[in-house]
Design an enzyme around this catalytic site. Structure first.
Site, PDB file in Angstrom:
ATOM      1  N   TYR A 222       7.391   7.182  -7.235  1.00 46.39           N
ATOM      2  CA  TYR A 222       6.904   5.795  -7.313  1.00 46.39           C
ATOM      3  C   TYR A 222       7.217   5.094  -8.639  1.00 46.39           C
ATOM      4  O   TYR A 222       6.881   3.926  -8.802  1.00 46.39           O
ATOM      5  CB  TYR A 222       5.381   5.771  -7.071  1.00 46.39           C
ATOM      6  CG  TYR A 222       4.996   6.311  -5.707  1.00 46.39           C
ATOM      7  CD1 TYR A 222       5.295   5.585  -4.557  1.00 46.39           C
ATOM      8  CD2 TYR A 222       4.363   7.553  -5.569  1.00 46.39           C
ATOM      9  CE1 TYR A 222       4.965   6.076  -3.301  1.00 46.39           C
ATOM     10  CE2 TYR A 222       4.022   8.049  -4.320  1.00 46.39           C
ATOM     11  CZ  TYR A 222       4.322   7.312  -3.189  1.00 46.39           C
ATOM     12  OH  TYR A 222       4.000   7.792  -1.947  1.00 46.39           O
TER      13      TYR A 222
ATOM     14  N   PRO B  97      -4.634   2.805  -0.315  1.00 49.53           N
ATOM     15  CA  PRO B  97      -5.114   3.895  -1.149  1.00 49.53           C
ATOM     16  C   PRO B  97      -4.064   4.479  -2.103  1.00 49.53           C
ATOM     17  O   PRO B  97      -2.903   4.642  -1.736  1.00 49.53           O
ATOM     18  CB  PRO B  97      -5.563   4.960  -0.138  1.00 49.53           C
ATOM     19  CG  PRO B  97      -4.958   4.578   1.156  1.00 49.53           C
ATOM     20  CD  PRO B  97      -4.778   3.090   1.123  1.00 49.53           C
ATOM     21  N   ASN B  98      -4.532   4.736  -3.299  1.00 47.02           N
ATOM     22  CA  ASN B  98      -3.744   5.386  -4.357  1.00 47.02           C
ATOM     23  C   ASN B  98      -2.684   4.489  -4.993  1.00 47.02           C
ATOM     24  O   ASN B  98      -1.982   4.930  -5.902  1.00 47.02           O
ATOM     25  CB  ASN B  98      -3.082   6.686  -3.843  1.00 47.02           C
ATOM     26  CG  ASN B  98      -4.113   7.685  -3.383  1.00 47.02           C
ATOM     27  OD1 ASN B  98      -5.019   8.028  -4.141  1.00 47.02           O
ATOM     28  ND2 ASN B  98      -4.026   8.121  -2.147  1.00 47.02           N
TER      29      ASN B  98
ATOM     30  N   GLU C  80       5.539  -5.546   5.996  1.00 38.42           N
ATOM     31  CA  GLU C  80       5.134  -4.200   5.552  1.00 38.42           C
ATOM     32  C   GLU C  80       6.071  -3.757   4.421  1.00 38.42           C
ATOM     33  O   GLU C  80       7.285  -3.909   4.541  1.00 38.42           O
ATOM     34  CB  GLU C  80       5.256  -3.253   6.758  1.00 38.42           C
ATOM     35  CG  GLU C  80       5.023  -1.788   6.444  1.00 38.42           C
ATOM     36  CD  GLU C  80       5.260  -0.902   7.676  1.00 38.42           C
ATOM     37  OE1 GLU C  80       5.724  -1.399   8.725  1.00 38.42           O
ATOM     38  OE2 GLU C  80       4.990   0.308   7.561  1.00 38.42           O
TER      39      GLU C  80
ATOM     40  N   ARG D   6      11.514  11.063   3.530  1.00 34.17           N
ATOM     41  CA  ARG D   6      10.504  11.999   3.008  1.00 34.17           C
ATOM     42  C   ARG D   6      10.005  12.889   4.160  1.00 34.17           C
ATOM     43  O   ARG D   6      10.775  13.200   5.067  1.00 34.17           O
ATOM     44  CB  ARG D   6       9.391  11.191   2.334  1.00 34.17           C
ATOM     45  CG  ARG D   6       9.926  10.355   1.151  1.00 34.17           C
ATOM     46  CD  ARG D   6       8.829   9.538   0.501  1.00 34.17           C
ATOM     47  NE  ARG D   6       7.809  10.393  -0.086  1.00 34.17           N
ATOM     48  CZ  ARG D   6       6.619   9.935  -0.502  1.00 34.17           C
ATOM     49  NH1 ARG D   6       6.325   8.639  -0.393  1.00 34.17           N
ATOM     50  NH2 ARG D   6       5.738  10.761  -1.030  1.00 34.17           N
TER      51      ARG D   6
ATOM     52  N   ASN E  45       1.167  -3.167   1.823  1.00 35.34           N
ATOM     53  CA  ASN E  45       1.516  -1.755   1.686  1.00 35.34           C
ATOM     54  C   ASN E  45       0.251  -0.958   1.999  1.00 35.34           C
ATOM     55  O   ASN E  45      -0.592  -0.765   1.121  1.00 35.34           O
ATOM     56  CB  ASN E  45       2.022  -1.436   0.282  1.00 35.34           C
ATOM     57  CG  ASN E  45       2.452   0.019   0.159  1.00 35.34           C
ATOM     58  OD1 ASN E  45       2.197   0.820   1.066  1.00 35.34           O
ATOM     59  ND2 ASN E  45       3.088   0.362  -0.945  1.00 35.34           N
TER      60      ASN E  45
ATOM     61  N   HIS F 101       6.979  -0.554   1.580  1.00 34.09           N
ATOM     62  CA  HIS F 101       6.782   0.775   0.994  1.00 34.09           C
ATOM     63  C   HIS F 101       7.673   0.901  -0.226  1.00 34.09           C
ATOM     64  O   HIS F 101       8.878   0.589  -0.147  1.00 34.09           O
ATOM     65  CB  HIS F 101       7.090   1.879   2.008  1.00 34.09           C
ATOM     66  CG  HIS F 101       6.210   1.800   3.198  1.00 34.09           C
ATOM     67  ND1 HIS F 101       4.881   2.136   3.145  1.00 34.09           N
ATOM     68  CD2 HIS F 101       6.440   1.323   4.436  1.00 34.09           C
ATOM     69  CE1 HIS F 101       4.339   1.896   4.317  1.00 34.09           C
ATOM     70  NE2 HIS F 101       5.252   1.400   5.123  1.00 34.09           N
TER      71      HIS F 101
ATOM     72  N   ARG G  38       0.628   8.622 -10.456  1.00 35.06           N
ATOM     73  CA  ARG G  38       0.931   9.446  -9.282  1.00 35.06           C
ATOM     74  C   ARG G  38       2.456   9.615  -9.122  1.00 35.06           C
ATOM     75  O   ARG G  38       3.222   8.649  -9.224  1.00 35.06           O
ATOM     76  CB  ARG G  38       0.328   8.838  -8.008  1.00 35.06           C
ATOM     77  CG  ARG G  38       1.033   7.583  -7.521  1.00 35.06           C
ATOM     78  CD  ARG G  38       0.403   6.983  -6.273  1.00 35.06           C
ATOM     79  NE  ARG G  38       0.549   7.782  -5.087  1.00 35.06           N
ATOM     80  CZ  ARG G  38       0.590   7.268  -3.840  1.00 35.06           C
ATOM     81  NH1 ARG G  38       0.492   5.961  -3.650  1.00 35.06           N
ATOM     82  NH2 ARG G  38       0.700   8.060  -2.807  1.00 35.06           N
TER      83      ARG G  38
ATOM     84  N   ALA H 181      -0.990   5.472   2.715  1.00 29.21           N
ATOM     85  CA  ALA H 181      -1.100   6.537   3.723  1.00 29.21           C
ATOM     86  C   ALA H 181      -1.693   6.047   5.039  1.00 29.21           C
ATOM     87  O   ALA H 181      -1.432   6.629   6.105  1.00 29.21           O
ATOM     88  CB  ALA H 181      -1.925   7.693   3.169  1.00 29.21           C
TER      89      ALA H 181
HETATM   90  C1  DQA Z   1       3.850   4.436   0.405  1.00 32.58           C
HETATM   91  C2  DQA Z   1       4.390   5.546   1.299  1.00 32.58           C
HETATM   92  C3  DQA Z   1       3.262   6.266   2.010  1.00 32.58           C
HETATM   93  O1  DQA Z   1       3.772   7.281   2.850  1.00 32.58           O
HETATM   94  C4  DQA Z   1       2.337   6.899   1.009  1.00 32.58           C
HETATM   95  O2  DQA Z   1       1.235   7.509   1.660  1.00 32.58           O
HETATM   96  C5  DQA Z   1       1.871   5.951  -0.049  1.00 32.58           C
HETATM   97  C6  DQA Z   1       2.800   4.944  -0.557  1.00 32.58           C
HETATM   98  C7  DQA Z   1       4.972   3.769  -0.428  1.00 32.58           C
HETATM   99  O3  DQA Z   1       4.704   2.698  -0.975  1.00 32.58           O
HETATM  100  O4  DQA Z   1       6.059   4.320  -0.547  1.00 32.58           O
HETATM  101  O5  DQA Z   1       0.758   6.067  -0.554  1.00 32.58           O
HETATM  102  O6  DQA Z   1       3.293   3.430   1.239  1.00 32.58           O
END
Ligand code: DQA
Length: 145
Positions: free
Chosen positions: A22, A9-10, A98, A107, A74, A100, A17, A77
């Site tokens: 990011y 998501p997102n 995985e 954070r 990835n 990020h 964002r 959240a």
């Molecule tokens: C994320 C880190 C997560 O905590 C966050 O909710 C994201 C992006 C990252 O790529 O840094 O949406 O996975």
């Protein structure tokens, strides 16, 4: 070798964002970067991005039935909340790295715990988009090409 790159998501909102966290590049730029890298390594790659947990689970199951060799994931959240995604990865037993974009350890506290890490061969964080390329390297090392 054929890999699936799954983003949660997102991630489609990259570039819009929180650019301080990011960066300014968008999701299409991320896809292009990974596609070019895979091409240079002779890897086949497919992409899934969804804001819905069930669609991500379906993608992981499809990776099994369509015989993908590895997953770069990835979960955004859902990393910090989803036992269902952990179970999906455990079910298919496909090597998964995985990723990020941000350094989740630096954070908020709630970002420090990952459910899916238990089913991944490696976690890469805080390297920006380059983290996806390092994840592909790790997959290639672990699977062989
Ligand atoms: C994320 C880190 C997560 O905590 C966050 O909710 C994201 C992006 C990252 O790529 O840094 O949406 O996975």
């Amino acid at each position: 070798m054929k890999i699936m790159v799954i983003n949660g998501p997102n991630i489609n909102m990259l570039g819009i964002r929180e650019p301080d966290v990011y960066g300014n590049e968008n999701y299409e730029g991320l896809v292009e970067l990974i596609r070019n890298y895979c091409e240079s390594k002779g890897l086949a790659v497919d992409f899934v991005q969804s804001n819905h947990e069930g669609v991500l689970i379906d993608a992981i199951q499809r990776a099994y039935f369509d015989k993908y060799d590895g997953i770069v994931f990835n979960p955004a959240a859902y990393t910090h909340t989803s036992i269902a995604l952990l179970d999906a990865l455990k079910a298919v037993k496909i090597p998964c790295v995985e990723v990020h974009i941000s350094d989740v350890d630096k954070r908020e506290d709630f970002r420090r715990h990952s459910y899916i890490a238990n089913a991944c061969i490696k976690t890469i964080k805080g390297l920006g988009f380059a983290g996806y390329l390092r994840a592909i390297d790790a997959l290639m090392e672990s699977i062989g090409d």
